[in-house]
Each structure stands twice: as structure tokens, then as C-alpha cells.
Write a protein that holds these residues in place. Structure first.
Motif, PDB file in Angstrom:
ATOM      1  N   MET A   1       8.096   7.417 -68.872  1.00 19.72           N
ATOM      2  CA  MET A   1       7.715   7.583 -67.472  1.00 19.72           C
ATOM      3  C   MET A   1       8.412   8.844 -66.942  1.00 19.72           C
ATOM      4  SD  MET A   1       8.156   4.833 -64.465  1.00 19.72           S
ATOM      5  CE  MET A   1       6.953   4.871 -63.182  1.00 19.72           C
ATOM      6  N   PRO A   2       7.673   9.740 -66.342  1.00 20.63           N
ATOM      7  CA  PRO A   2       8.262  10.990 -65.878  1.00 20.63           C
ATOM      8  C   PRO A   2       9.228  10.846 -64.707  1.00 20.63           C
ATOM      9  CG  PRO A   2       5.884  10.955 -65.492  1.00 20.63           C
ATOM     10  CD  PRO A   2       6.255   9.685 -66.168  1.00 20.63           C
ATOM     11  N   TRP A   3       9.071   9.809 -63.901  1.00 18.79           N
ATOM     12  CA  TRP A   3       9.930   9.620 -62.725  1.00 18.79           C
ATOM     13  C   TRP A   3      10.538   8.221 -62.743  1.00 18.79           C
ATOM     14  CZ3 TRP A   3       4.750  11.324 -61.327  1.00 18.79           C
ATOM     15  CH2 TRP A   3       4.668  12.714 -61.243  1.00 18.79           C
ATOM     16  N   PRO A   4      11.580   8.018 -63.547  1.00 20.02           N
ATOM     17  CA  PRO A   4      12.171   6.661 -63.614  1.00 20.02           C
ATOM     18  C   PRO A   4      12.733   6.191 -62.283  1.00 20.02           C
ATOM     19  CG  PRO A   4      13.492   8.243 -64.854  1.00 20.02           C
ATOM     20  CD  PRO A   4      12.251   8.960 -64.389  1.00 20.02           C
ATOM     21  N   TRP A   5      13.156   7.105 -61.432  1.00 19.80           N
ATOM     22  CA  TRP A   5      13.688   6.731 -60.120  1.00 19.80           C
ATOM     23  C   TRP A   5      12.613   6.082 -59.263  1.00 19.80           C
ATOM     24  CZ3 TRP A   5      10.983   8.959 -56.234  1.00 19.80           C
ATOM     25  CH2 TRP A   5      10.282  10.135 -56.538  1.00 19.80           C
ATOM     26  N   LEU A   6      11.336   6.458 -59.503  1.00 17.91           N
ATOM     27  CA  LEU A   6      10.247   5.909 -58.711  1.00 17.91           C
ATOM     28  C   LEU A   6      10.094   4.406 -58.973  1.00 17.91           C
ATOM     29  CD1 LEU A   6       7.944   6.328 -56.728  1.00 17.91           C
ATOM     30  CD2 LEU A   6       6.481   6.933 -58.663  1.00 17.91           C
ATOM     31  N   GLU A   7      10.171   4.019 -60.237  1.00 15.70           N
ATOM     32  CA  GLU A   7      10.077   2.593 -60.568  1.00 15.70           C
ATOM     33  C   GLU A   7      11.210   1.813 -59.911  1.00 15.70           C
ATOM     34  OE1 GLU A   7      10.058  -0.502 -64.327  1.00 15.70           O
ATOM     35  OE2 GLU A   7      10.627   1.574 -64.665  1.00 15.70           O
ATOM     36  N   GLN A   8      12.422   2.333 -59.979  1.00 15.84           N
ATOM     37  CA  GLN A   8      13.560   1.646 -59.373  1.00 15.84           C
ATOM     38  C   GLN A   8      13.410   1.554 -57.859  1.00 15.84           C
ATOM     39  OE1 GLN A   8      15.909  -0.106 -60.967  1.00 15.84           O
ATOM     40  NE2 GLN A   8      16.454  -0.787 -58.922  1.00 15.84           N
ATOM     41  N   TRP A   9      12.890   2.594 -57.243  1.00 18.78           N
ATOM     42  CA  TRP A   9      12.670   2.572 -55.792  1.00 18.78           C
ATOM     43  C   TRP A   9      11.648   1.495 -55.426  1.00 18.78           C
ATOM     44  CZ3 TRP A   9       8.306   3.555 -52.783  1.00 18.78           C
ATOM     45  CH2 TRP A   9       8.543   3.587 -51.409  1.00 18.78           C
ATOM     46  N   VAL A  10      10.562   1.420 -56.191  1.00 25.41           N
ATOM     47  CA  VAL A  10       9.527   0.416 -55.913  1.00 25.41           C
ATOM     48  C   VAL A  10      10.099  -0.990 -56.053  1.00 25.41           C
ATOM     49  CG1 VAL A  10       7.341  -0.563 -56.749  1.00 25.41           C
ATOM     50  CG2 VAL A  10       7.572   1.904 -56.490  1.00 25.41           C
ATOM     51  N   ILE A  11      10.848  -1.236 -57.119  1.00 16.62           N
ATOM     52  CA  ILE A  11      11.461  -2.548 -57.318  1.00 16.62           C
ATOM     53  C   ILE A  11      12.424  -2.869 -56.183  1.00 16.62           C
ATOM     54  CG2 ILE A  11      13.039  -3.878 -58.786  1.00 16.62           C
ATOM     55  CD1 ILE A  11      10.226  -3.757 -59.904  1.00 16.62           C
ATOM     56  N   SER A  12      13.228  -1.894 -55.789  1.00 12.79           N
ATOM     57  CA  SER A  12      14.176  -2.114 -54.686  1.00 12.79           C
ATOM     58  C   SER A  12      13.448  -2.495 -53.409  1.00 12.79           C
ATOM     59  CB  SER A  12      15.025  -0.867 -54.444  1.00 12.79           C
ATOM     60  OG  SER A  12      15.843  -0.611 -55.542  1.00 12.79           O
ATOM     61  N   ARG A  49      15.262 -11.522 -63.559  1.00 14.85           N
ATOM     62  CA  ARG A  49      15.916 -10.432 -64.300  1.00 14.85           C
ATOM     63  C   ARG A  49      16.071  -9.194 -63.434  1.00 14.85           C
ATOM     64  NH1 ARG A  49      12.598 -12.241 -68.420  1.00 14.85           N
ATOM     65  NH2 ARG A  49      11.108 -10.560 -68.049  1.00 14.85           N
ATOM     66  N   ARG A  50      15.015  -8.812 -62.706  1.00 16.13           N
ATOM     67  CA  ARG A  50      15.087  -7.621 -61.849  1.00 16.13           C
ATOM     68  C   ARG A  50      16.051  -7.828 -60.688  1.00 16.13           C
ATOM     69  NH1 ARG A  50      12.003  -3.270 -63.866  1.00 16.13           N
ATOM     70  NH2 ARG A  50      13.373  -2.263 -62.402  1.00 16.13           N
ATOM     71  N   PHE A  51      16.053  -9.021 -60.140  1.00 16.61           N
ATOM     72  CA  PHE A  51      16.958  -9.335 -59.031  1.00 16.61           C
ATOM     73  C   PHE A  51      18.400  -9.218 -59.502  1.00 16.61           C
ATOM     74  CE2 PHE A  51      19.175 -11.725 -55.821  1.00 16.61           C
ATOM     75  CZ  PHE A  51      18.396 -11.600 -54.676  1.00 16.61           C
ATOM     76  N   ARG A  52      18.696  -9.829 -60.654  1.00 17.75           N
ATOM     77  CA  ARG A  52      20.060  -9.785 -61.184  1.00 17.75           C
ATOM     78  C   ARG A  52      20.469  -8.354 -61.537  1.00 17.75           C
ATOM     79  NH1 ARG A  52      22.649 -14.004 -64.865  1.00 17.75           N
ATOM     80  NH2 ARG A  52      20.494 -14.670 -65.045  1.00 17.75           N
ATOM     81  N   ALA A  53      19.550  -7.581 -62.090  1.00 19.46           N
ATOM     82  CA  ALA A  53      19.856  -6.188 -62.439  1.00 19.46           C
ATOM     83  C   ALA A  53      20.176  -5.367 -61.189  1.00 19.46           C
ATOM     84  CB  ALA A  53      18.683  -5.566 -63.197  1.00 19.46           C
ATOM     85  N   THR A  54      19.533  -5.684 -60.088  1.00 18.65           N
ATOM     86  CA  THR A  54      19.727  -4.935 -58.844  1.00 18.65           C
ATOM     87  C   THR A  54      20.945  -5.413 -58.065  1.00 18.65           C
ATOM     88  OG1 THR A  54      17.354  -4.506 -58.689  1.00 18.65           O
ATOM     89  CG2 THR A  54      18.634  -4.258 -56.667  1.00 18.65           C
ATOM     90  N   TYR A  55      21.125  -6.736 -57.943  1.00 13.53           N
ATOM     91  CA  TYR A  55      22.169  -7.281 -57.077  1.00 13.53           C
ATOM     92  C   TYR A  55      23.364  -7.902 -57.810  1.00 13.53           C
ATOM     93  CZ  TYR A  55      18.641  -6.559 -53.538  1.00 13.53           C
ATOM     94  OH  TYR A  55      17.712  -5.994 -52.720  1.00 13.53           O
TER      95      TYR A  55
END
Length: 79
Positions: A1-12, A49-55
Motif C-alpha cells: 500500500m503506497p500510503w500506510p498512514w491512510l489505513e491507520q487514519w481510517v481505522i482510527s 484486534r484493531r482496537f487492542r492495537a490502537t488503544y
């Protein structure tokens, strides 16, 4: 993925609503899986999993710590 920060922003962004629902008194009886579904996650395990990875905690732990919910488990030293 060219913009990995974009995926993290969307998940956040997607995780902000569950944080509110998990601590809302009106949704105290709503299971974590239902919170996940209401917030657009089709898989409760992926959501967790995503919740735990973030918080750093699971959604259930988040709810317990934020609302002061007491565990319903029976203490080991009690019959």
C-alpha cells in the motif's frame, strides 16, 4: 500500500464511535460484537484486534476501566 498512514487514519476514525458507545450508559448492555457491527466492522475478532492495537486494551477492558464496571466473575477465594 503506497500510503500506510491512510489505513491507520481510517481505522482510527472508525474506532472513535466504538469508544463512545462502549462508555455510554445507554449502551451499557450492548455486547461488544454489536458495538463492532454498529460501527462498520463485520468481524468482531478483527475489531478487537484493531482496537487492542490502537488503544492497548480490548474493547471489554476499555469499557470496564472507563465505566468502573465490576467484573461479574466470582472471586476464587469464595465458595
Amino acid at each position: 500500500m503506497p500510503w500506510p498512514w491512510l489505513e491507520q487514519w481510517v481505522i482510527s476514525e472508525r474506532l472513535e464511535a466504538p469508544c463512545r458507545l462502549l462508555t455510554s450508559p445507554q449502551h451499557a448492555g450492548l455486547p461488544v460484537s454489536a458495538v463492532a457491527t454498529r460501527c462498520g466492522f463485520t468481524s468482531p475478532s478483527h475489531f478487537t484486534r484493531r482496537f487492542r492495537a490502537t488503544y492497548g486494551v480490548t474493547p471489554r477492558e476499555w469499557r470496564r476501566h472507563r465505566t468502573g464496571e465490576v467484573s461479574r466473575a466470582v472471586p476464587e477465594d469464595r465458595p
